[in-house]
Design an enzyme around this catalytic site. Structure first.
Site, PDB file in Angstrom:
ATOM      1  N   HIS A  35      -9.560   1.147   4.857  1.00 26.51           N
ATOM      2  CA  HIS A  35      -8.292   1.367   5.569  1.00 26.51           C
ATOM      3  C   HIS A  35      -8.537   2.315   6.749  1.00 26.51           C
ATOM      4  O   HIS A  35      -9.345   3.240   6.655  1.00 26.51           O
ATOM      5  CB  HIS A  35      -7.247   1.947   4.615  1.00 26.51           C
ATOM      6  CG  HIS A  35      -5.873   1.918   5.203  1.00 26.51           C
ATOM      7  ND1 HIS A  35      -5.448   2.836   6.127  1.00 26.51           N
ATOM      8  CD2 HIS A  35      -4.854   1.036   5.042  1.00 26.51           C
ATOM      9  CE1 HIS A  35      -4.208   2.533   6.499  1.00 26.51           C
ATOM     10  NE2 HIS A  35      -3.825   1.440   5.859  1.00 26.51           N
ATOM     11  N   GLY A  91       2.637   2.518  10.794  1.00 28.81           N
ATOM     12  CA  GLY A  91       3.582   3.620  10.627  1.00 28.81           C
ATOM     13  C   GLY A  91       4.275   4.045  11.912  1.00 28.81           C
ATOM     14  O   GLY A  91       4.916   5.090  11.965  1.00 28.81           O
ATOM     15  N   GLU A 135      -5.184  -4.783  10.636  1.00 32.14           N
ATOM     16  CA  GLU A 135      -4.196  -3.728  10.834  1.00 32.14           C
ATOM     17  C   GLU A 135      -4.490  -2.988  12.137  1.00 32.14           C
ATOM     18  O   GLU A 135      -5.339  -2.075  12.161  1.00 32.14           O
ATOM     19  CB  GLU A 135      -4.240  -2.728   9.674  1.00 32.14           C
ATOM     20  CG  GLU A 135      -3.935  -3.347   8.322  1.00 32.14           C
ATOM     21  CD  GLU A 135      -3.383  -2.323   7.337  1.00 32.14           C
ATOM     22  OE1 GLU A 135      -2.402  -2.643   6.673  1.00 32.14           O
ATOM     23  OE2 GLU A 135      -3.913  -1.206   7.248  1.00 32.14           O
ATOM     24  N   GLY A 170       2.952  -0.997   4.324  1.00 32.67           N
ATOM     25  CA  GLY A 170       3.023   0.428   4.010  1.00 32.67           C
ATOM     26  C   GLY A 170       4.471   0.830   3.761  1.00 32.67           C
ATOM     27  O   GLY A 170       5.021   0.635   2.678  1.00 32.67           O
ATOM     28  N   GLY A 171       5.119   1.385   4.779  1.00 33.06           N
ATOM     29  CA  GLY A 171       6.471   1.920   4.651  1.00 33.06           C
ATOM     30  C   GLY A 171       7.459   1.018   3.926  1.00 33.06           C
ATOM     31  O   GLY A 171       8.181   1.464   3.025  1.00 33.06           O
ATOM     32  N   ASN A 219       0.876  -1.183   0.000  1.00 37.11           N
ATOM     33  CA  ASN A 219       0.000   0.000   0.000  1.00 37.11           C
ATOM     34  C   ASN A 219       0.906   1.224   0.000  1.00 37.11           C
ATOM     35  O   ASN A 219       1.473   1.574   1.025  1.00 37.11           O
ATOM     36  CB  ASN A 219      -0.892  -0.034   1.249  1.00 37.11           C
ATOM     37  CG  ASN A 219      -1.753   1.224   1.380  1.00 37.11           C
ATOM     38  OD1 ASN A 219      -1.791   2.055   0.474  1.00 37.11           O
ATOM     39  ND2 ASN A 219      -2.436   1.346   2.501  1.00 37.11           N
ATOM     40  N   TRP A 220       1.023   1.834  -1.167  1.00 37.18           N
ATOM     41  CA  TRP A 220       1.968   2.958  -1.301  1.00 37.18           C
ATOM     42  C   TRP A 220       1.387   4.250  -0.724  1.00 37.18           C
ATOM     43  O   TRP A 220       2.075   5.268  -0.685  1.00 37.18           O
ATOM     44  CB  TRP A 220       2.364   3.135  -2.772  1.00 37.18           C
ATOM     45  CG  TRP A 220       3.124   1.962  -3.332  1.00 37.18           C
ATOM     46  CD1 TRP A 220       3.489   0.830  -2.651  1.00 37.18           C
ATOM     47  CD2 TRP A 220       3.621   1.796  -4.666  1.00 37.18           C
ATOM     48  NE1 TRP A 220       4.173  -0.022  -3.492  1.00 37.18           N
ATOM     49  CE2 TRP A 220       4.263   0.548  -4.731  1.00 37.18           C
ATOM     50  CE3 TRP A 220       3.571   2.585  -5.816  1.00 37.18           C
ATOM     51  CZ2 TRP A 220       4.867   0.068  -5.900  1.00 37.18           C
ATOM     52  CZ3 TRP A 220       4.163   2.114  -6.987  1.00 37.18           C
ATOM     53  CH2 TRP A 220       4.807   0.864  -7.019  1.00 37.18           C
ATOM     54  N   LYS A 221       0.127   4.221  -0.337  1.00 42.28           N
ATOM     55  CA  LYS A 221      -0.533   5.402   0.251  1.00 42.28           C
ATOM     56  C   LYS A 221      -0.302   6.632  -0.645  1.00 42.28           C
ATOM     57  O   LYS A 221      -0.255   6.490  -1.863  1.00 42.28           O
ATOM     58  CB  LYS A 221      -0.053   5.610   1.694  1.00 42.28           C
ATOM     59  CG  LYS A 221      -0.234   4.331   2.541  1.00 42.28           C
ATOM     60  CD  LYS A 221      -0.046   4.538   4.015  1.00 42.28           C
ATOM     61  CE  LYS A 221      -0.248   3.214   4.748  1.00 42.28           C
ATOM     62  NZ  LYS A 221      -0.136   3.327   6.191  1.00 42.28           N
ATOM     63  N   GLU A 261      -6.919   4.703   7.828  1.00 45.10           N
ATOM     64  CA  GLU A 261      -6.696   6.127   7.536  1.00 45.10           C
ATOM     65  C   GLU A 261      -7.941   6.741   6.908  1.00 45.10           C
ATOM     66  O   GLU A 261      -8.266   7.908   7.160  1.00 45.10           O
ATOM     67  CB  GLU A 261      -5.449   6.283   6.649  1.00 45.10           C
ATOM     68  CG  GLU A 261      -4.187   6.042   7.468  1.00 45.10           C
ATOM     69  CD  GLU A 261      -3.011   5.446   6.711  1.00 45.10           C
ATOM     70  OE1 GLU A 261      -2.997   5.480   5.468  1.00 45.10           O
ATOM     71  OE2 GLU A 261      -2.098   4.931   7.390  1.00 45.10           O
ATOM     72  N   SER A 286       3.613  -1.871  10.473  1.00 39.95           N
ATOM     73  CA  SER A 286       5.065  -1.933  10.710  1.00 39.95           C
ATOM     74  C   SER A 286       5.659  -3.302  10.397  1.00 39.95           C
ATOM     75  O   SER A 286       6.604  -3.744  11.049  1.00 39.95           O
ATOM     76  CB  SER A 286       5.392  -1.514  12.146  1.00 39.95           C
ATOM     77  OG  SER A 286       5.002  -0.163  12.350  1.00 39.95           O
TER      78      SER A 286
HETATM   79  P1  13P Z   1       3.094   0.531   7.726  1.00 41.92           P
HETATM   80  O1  13P Z   1       3.634  -0.765   7.142  1.00 41.92           O
HETATM   81  O2  13P Z   1       3.806   1.743   7.228  1.00 41.92           O
HETATM   82  O3  13P Z   1       2.976   0.448   9.208  1.00 41.92           O
HETATM   83  O4  13P Z   1       1.582   0.673   7.161  1.00 41.92           O
HETATM   84  C1  13P Z   1       0.720  -0.402   7.232  1.00 41.92           C
HETATM   85  C2  13P Z   1      -0.512  -0.078   6.466  1.00 41.92           C
HETATM   86  O5  13P Z   1      -1.266   0.796   6.839  1.00 41.92           O
HETATM   87  C3  13P Z   1      -0.759  -0.816   5.233  1.00 41.92           C
HETATM   88  O6  13P Z   1      -2.035  -0.586   4.745  1.00 41.92           O
END
Ligand code: 13P
Length: 255
Positions: free
Chosen positions: A96, A174, A168, A235-236, A10-12, A98, A214
């Site tokens: 998600h 993050g 999640e 994510g990251g 997920n590149w957000k 977010e 994470s």
């Molecule tokens: P991180 O891997 O950056 O914690 O993000 C996880 C995430 O929200 C994937 O959708």
């Protein structure tokens, strides 16, 4: 029960189209023909078309990060399932945390998206998970149950195995604070039990449940060794080819 592992990036809100193409090329350079793991890249909307072009003929799949449940209309800033489909998108992240937090998305609205995605042959990656306050209040499982049951309302037995669920925990996203394997497995097993109650054992055993929050090459092997953890929503660590490829390798080794 064998379930093919899934590693989804997920590149957000990261990567211009040019940067996204470069990252996608680096990833397929190493894992393009990898078939033992389902790999999904979810760039921002503005990079989908360009990344779709890079992924043509590859095993790596393309995902959206969100969509609107309606077919078309006056929904400024939104995109529909059909619009995603025309860009060769096969998966879509829905619900998600977010979007739940910043855009006020409710379970009922997310459920409409899940049903619309399925109606258009898009595979939903339904995100569920508790906040730190909810965990500390002891309501983790109740929150996850509400997210799962709310998100899946009306999903038919013949559709459920195309749904991917991503657990999640919001406090792990993050933050560098990964859930312990025991914390993650407890919730994953709980989700599978819920699916068993809703759809029966045979179907519930086929649904992939991903962990997100994470997840990195350093902690992936341990998480992926758990019986009900079928992959990761990253994510990251999905923003760099090296770490993403290492996660795919960890999933391959854990299969
Ligand atoms: P991180 O891997 O950056 O914690 O993000 C996880 C995430 O929200 C994937 O959708």
């Amino acid at each position: 029960m064998f379930r093919k592992k899934v590693i989804a990036g997920n590149w957000k809100m990261n990567k211009t189209a040019t940067e996204a193409v470069a990252l996608a090329k680096d990833i397929i350079g190493e894992v393009g023909r990898e078939t033992s793991v389902d790999i999904v890249l979810c760039p921002p909307f503005t990079a989908l078309a360009a990344v779709a072009h890079v992924l043509e003929g590859q095993a790596v799949k393309l995902g959206g990060q969100n969509m609107h449940p309606e077919k078309s209309g006056a929904y400024t800033g939104e995109v529909s399932a059909e619009m995603l489909r025309t860009l060769y998108v096969t998966h879509v992240i829905l619900g998600h945390s977010e979007r739940r937090t910043y855009c006020g998305e409710t379970d009922a609205f997310i459920n409409k998206k899940v049903l619309a995605a399925l109606a258009h042959e898009l595979k939903p990656i339904l995100c569920v998970g508790e906040t730190l306050a909810e965990r500390e209040a002891g309501s983790t499982l109740a929150v996850v149950q509400r997210h799962v049951e709310g998100g899946l309302a009306g999903v038919k037995p013949e559709q459920i195995t195309t749904v991917i669920i991503a657990y999640e925990p919001v406090w792990a996203i993050g933050t560098g604070k990964v859930a312990t394997t025991a914390q993650a497995q407890e919730v994953h097993a709980f989700i599978r039990d819920l699916l068993t109650k809703l759809y029966g054992t045979t179907l519930a055993q086929k649904v992939r449940i991903l962990y997100g929050g994470s997840m990195k090459p350093a902690n992936a092997a341990e998480l992926l060794a758990e019986k009900d953890i079928d992959g990761g929503l990253i994510g990251g660590a999905s923003l760099e080819a090296r770490s993403f490829i290492d996660l795919v390798k960890a999933a391959d080794a854990a299969k």
